[in-house]
Scaffold this motif. Structure first.
Motif, PDB file in Angstrom:
ATOM      1  N   MET A   1       0.853  -1.186   0.000  1.00 52.71           N
ATOM      2  CA  MET A   1       0.000   0.000   0.000  1.00 52.71           C
ATOM      3  C   MET A   1       0.886   1.231   0.000  1.00 52.71           C
ATOM      4  SD  MET A   1      -1.618   2.684   1.418  1.00 52.71           S
ATOM      5  CE  MET A   1      -0.822   2.638   3.017  1.00 52.71           C
ATOM      6  N   THR A   2       0.537   2.210  -0.812  1.00 51.74           N
ATOM      7  CA  THR A   2       1.297   3.446  -0.879  1.00 51.74           C
ATOM      8  C   THR A   2       0.368   4.625  -0.713  1.00 51.74           C
ATOM      9  OG1 THR A   2       1.066   3.598  -3.279  1.00 51.74           O
ATOM     10  CG2 THR A   2       3.008   2.442  -2.430  1.00 51.74           C
ATOM     11  N   ALA A   3       0.928   5.730  -0.234  1.00 50.83           N
ATOM     12  CA  ALA A   3       0.181   6.974  -0.148  1.00 50.83           C
ATOM     13  C   ALA A   3       1.060   8.069  -0.691  1.00 50.83           C
ATOM     14  CB  ALA A   3      -0.202   7.281   1.307  1.00 50.83           C
ATOM     15  N   LYS A   4       0.488   8.985  -1.471  1.00 52.28           N
ATOM     16  CA  LYS A   4       1.284  10.056  -2.040  1.00 52.28           C
ATOM     17  C   LYS A   4       0.434  11.295  -2.184  1.00 52.28           C
ATOM     18  CE  LYS A   4       0.364   8.629  -6.813  1.00 52.28           C
ATOM     19  NZ  LYS A   4       0.949   8.278  -8.106  1.00 52.28           N
ATOM     20  N   MET A   5       1.099  12.453  -2.229  1.00 52.14           N
ATOM     21  CA  MET A   5       0.424  13.726  -2.420  1.00 52.14           C
ATOM     22  C   MET A   5       0.386  14.053  -3.904  1.00 52.14           C
ATOM     23  SD  MET A   5      -0.296  14.883   0.636  1.00 52.14           S
ATOM     24  CE  MET A   5      -0.614  16.605   0.296  1.00 52.14           C
ATOM     25  N   MET A   6      -0.775  14.559  -4.372  1.00 53.05           N
ATOM     26  CA  MET A   6      -0.862  14.951  -5.776  1.00 53.05           C
ATOM     27  C   MET A   6      -1.989  15.954  -5.928  1.00 53.05           C
ATOM     28  SD  MET A   6      -2.748  11.701  -7.596  1.00 53.05           S
ATOM     29  CE  MET A   6      -2.964  12.609  -9.110  1.00 53.05           C
ATOM     30  N   ARG A   7      -1.963  16.725  -6.996  1.00 51.00           N
ATOM     31  CA  ARG A   7      -3.032  17.662  -7.327  1.00 51.00           C
ATOM     32  C   ARG A   7      -4.002  16.985  -8.274  1.00 51.00           C
ATOM     33  NH1 ARG A   7      -4.672  22.262  -5.078  1.00 51.00           N
ATOM     34  NH2 ARG A   7      -2.535  23.068  -5.052  1.00 51.00           N
ATOM     35  N   ASP A   8      -5.259  16.926  -7.895  1.00 48.48           N
ATOM     36  CA  ASP A   8      -6.271  16.328  -8.755  1.00 48.48           C
ATOM     37  C   ASP A   8      -6.569  17.270  -9.911  1.00 48.48           C
ATOM     38  OD1 ASP A   8      -8.981  15.741  -9.797  1.00 48.48           O
ATOM     39  OD2 ASP A   8      -8.910  14.171  -8.292  1.00 48.48           O
ATOM     40  N   VAL A  17      -4.668  17.031  -2.724  1.00 48.92           N
ATOM     41  CA  VAL A  17      -5.397  15.806  -2.481  1.00 48.92           C
ATOM     42  C   VAL A  17      -4.404  14.721  -2.088  1.00 48.92           C
ATOM     43  CG1 VAL A  17      -6.861  14.048  -3.536  1.00 48.92           C
ATOM     44  CG2 VAL A  17      -7.185  16.457  -4.116  1.00 48.92           C
ATOM     45  N   VAL A  18      -4.719  13.977  -1.044  1.00 51.70           N
ATOM     46  CA  VAL A  18      -3.907  12.830  -0.665  1.00 51.70           C
ATOM     47  C   VAL A  18      -4.511  11.595  -1.330  1.00 51.70           C
ATOM     48  CG1 VAL A  18      -2.980  11.463   1.223  1.00 51.70           C
ATOM     49  CG2 VAL A  18      -3.417  13.898   1.552  1.00 51.70           C
ATOM     50  N   VAL A  19      -3.693  10.842  -2.056  1.00 50.27           N
ATOM     51  CA  VAL A  19      -4.155   9.640  -2.740  1.00 50.27           C
ATOM     52  C   VAL A  19      -3.532   8.419  -2.078  1.00 50.27           C
ATOM     53  CG1 VAL A  19      -4.222   8.390  -4.931  1.00 50.27           C
ATOM     54  CG2 VAL A  19      -4.436  10.880  -4.911  1.00 50.27           C
ATOM     55  N   VAL A  20      -4.382   7.472  -1.711  1.00 44.24           N
ATOM     56  CA  VAL A  20      -3.938   6.253  -1.041  1.00 44.24           C
ATOM     57  C   VAL A  20      -4.401   5.050  -1.854  1.00 44.24           C
ATOM     58  CG1 VAL A  20      -4.101   4.871   1.061  1.00 44.24           C
ATOM     59  CG2 VAL A  20      -4.137   7.378   1.214  1.00 44.24           C
ATOM     60  N   ASN A  46       2.206   8.111   5.240  1.00 47.00           N
ATOM     61  CA  ASN A  46       2.356   9.306   4.407  1.00 47.00           C
ATOM     62  C   ASN A  46       1.128  10.208   4.440  1.00 47.00           C
ATOM     63  OD1 ASN A  46       4.943   8.652   3.665  1.00 47.00           O
ATOM     64  ND2 ASN A  46       4.317   7.567   1.815  1.00 47.00           N
ATOM     65  N   VAL A  47       0.048   9.756   5.067  1.00 44.95           N
ATOM     66  CA  VAL A  47      -1.083  10.650   5.317  1.00 44.95           C
ATOM     67  C   VAL A  47      -0.746  11.390   6.600  1.00 44.95           C
ATOM     68  CG1 VAL A  47      -3.574  10.840   5.646  1.00 44.95           C
ATOM     69  CG2 VAL A  47      -2.637   8.995   4.238  1.00 44.95           C
ATOM     70  N   ARG A  48      -0.310  12.627   6.491  1.00 37.77           N
ATOM     71  CA  ARG A  48       0.345  13.295   7.608  1.00 37.77           C
ATOM     72  C   ARG A  48      -0.606  13.674   8.739  1.00 37.77           C
ATOM     73  NH1 ARG A  48       2.860  16.064   3.200  1.00 37.77           N
ATOM     74  NH2 ARG A  48       1.546  17.888   3.595  1.00 37.77           N
ATOM     75  N   SER A  70     -17.097   9.302  -0.198  1.00 34.30           N
ATOM     76  CA  SER A  70     -16.800   8.619   1.059  1.00 34.30           C
ATOM     77  C   SER A  70     -16.427   9.600   2.164  1.00 34.30           C
ATOM     78  CB  SER A  70     -15.654   7.621   0.868  1.00 34.30           C
ATOM     79  OG  SER A  70     -15.964   6.673  -0.139  1.00 34.30           O
ATOM     80  N   ALA A  71     -16.873   9.284   3.369  1.00 36.00           N
ATOM     81  CA  ALA A  71     -16.394   9.953   4.581  1.00 36.00           C
ATOM     82  C   ALA A  71     -15.278   9.086   5.145  1.00 36.00           C
ATOM     83  CB  ALA A  71     -17.520  10.106   5.590  1.00 36.00           C
ATOM     84  N   VAL A  72     -14.101   9.668   5.316  1.00 36.68           N
ATOM     85  CA  VAL A  72     -12.907   8.886   5.628  1.00 36.68           C
ATOM     86  C   VAL A  72     -12.289   9.374   6.936  1.00 36.68           C
ATOM     87  CG1 VAL A  72     -10.682   8.077   4.789  1.00 36.68           C
ATOM     88  CG2 VAL A  72     -12.494   8.630   3.147  1.00 36.68           C
ATOM     89  N   SER A  73     -12.077   8.453   7.847  1.00 32.92           N
ATOM     90  CA  SER A  73     -11.417   8.762   9.114  1.00 32.92           C
ATOM     91  C   SER A  73      -9.995   8.225   9.092  1.00 32.92           C
ATOM     92  CB  SER A  73     -12.189   8.140  10.285  1.00 32.92           C
ATOM     93  OG  SER A  73     -11.497   8.317  11.497  1.00 32.92           O
ATOM     94  N   VAL A  74      -9.054   9.051   9.523  1.00 28.97           N
ATOM     95  CA  VAL A  74      -7.654   8.648   9.643  1.00 28.97           C
ATOM     96  C   VAL A  74      -7.207   8.921  11.067  1.00 28.97           C
ATOM     97  CG1 VAL A  74      -5.287   9.033   8.867  1.00 28.97           C
ATOM     98  CG2 VAL A  74      -7.172   9.153   7.217  1.00 28.97           C
TER      99      VAL A  74
END
Length: 235
Positions: A1-8, A17-20, A46-48, A70-74
């Motif tokens: 699994m990876t997470a990265k920052m990108m502009r949608d 936008v954070v993409v996971v 990587n989701v800070r 989606s409602a997403v909790s981190v």
């Protein structure tokens, strides 16, 4: 699994936008018992920022699978596990029923709605989760993503929306944005008029929602306090 920052490139957002990407794992089933089943992803270093986000989840991205608001909790789920609980990403897919275990998903965290909180009891947490879902739905409607919302819940193997509706072109997004701006302007007019018509003892988010037909979640997200509603009406 990876997470990265990108502009949608398609959806209008105010921040990166954070993409996971990940595989849905089994959790403790607590979300389902509370009425908010979630797709759980681990390894999200990587989701800070912990918190609750409005975003989207695509099921089976390699096969151009369906996308759900989606409602997403981190975070560490402090209400039940304290600050030392396992850090998870938990995504509640709106208008979805089904089993996502072992499915690959692509999650986009667009807007951070609030930080994580430790609630005094389960009913208080459930009330907040309802507000989070309402705010997420309002975010989707405000950003032209109503095509990702369904009248009836669906599953990954039985979508009631064609895949073509999930392939959003830039022209379609422009049209959605224009319509979203028009709807937002109309909602603003309705809210302001309701506030002006209200007696001081009547003015609550619930009262404005009753008068205008606008969801409470939308009102509390855009105007967290009654003073914010009053300020809008005075503009």
């Amino acid at each position: 699994m990876t997470a990265k920052m990108m502009r949608d490139p398609l959806y209008p957002v105010d921040e990166d936008v954070v993409v996971v990407h990940g595989i849905v794992e089994h959790g403790d089933g607590r979300g389902r018992r509370l009425g908010f089943p979630t797709a759980n992803i681990r390894g999200i270093d990587n989701v800070r920022r912990d918190g609750v986000y409005a975003g989207t989840v695509q099921v089976g991205p390699a096969g151009d699978g369906p996308t759900y608001v989606s409602a997403v909790s981190v975070g560490h789920r402090p209400t039940y596990y304290g600050k030392d609980g396992l850090r998870l990403l938990e995504a509640n897919l709106l208008d979805f029923t089904g089993d996502l275990y072992d499915h690959e998903v692509r999650i986009e965290l667009h807007v951070r709605l609030r930080p994580q909180h430790k609630y005094v009891d389960t009913p208080t947490l459930v009330r907040q989760l309802r507000l989070d879902v309402g705010a997420t739905r309002a975010w989707a409607l405000s950003n032209g993503l109503q095509h990702l919302l369904a009248d009836e819940p669906t599953g990954p193997d039985k979508p009631n929306r064609s895949r073509a509706r999930h392939r959003v072109t830039r022209a379609a997004v422009g049209d959605h944005r224009a319509k979203a701006r028009a709807r937002a302007a109309r909602r603003t007019e309705l809210i302001a008029q309701a506030v002006l018509d209200a007696q001081p003892h009547q003015l609550t988010h619930q009262w404005v929602a009753l008068c205008t037909g606008i969801p409470v979640g939308y009102l509390t997200w855009h105007f967290p306090t009654v003073d914010d509603l009053i300020a809008l009406a005075r503009q």
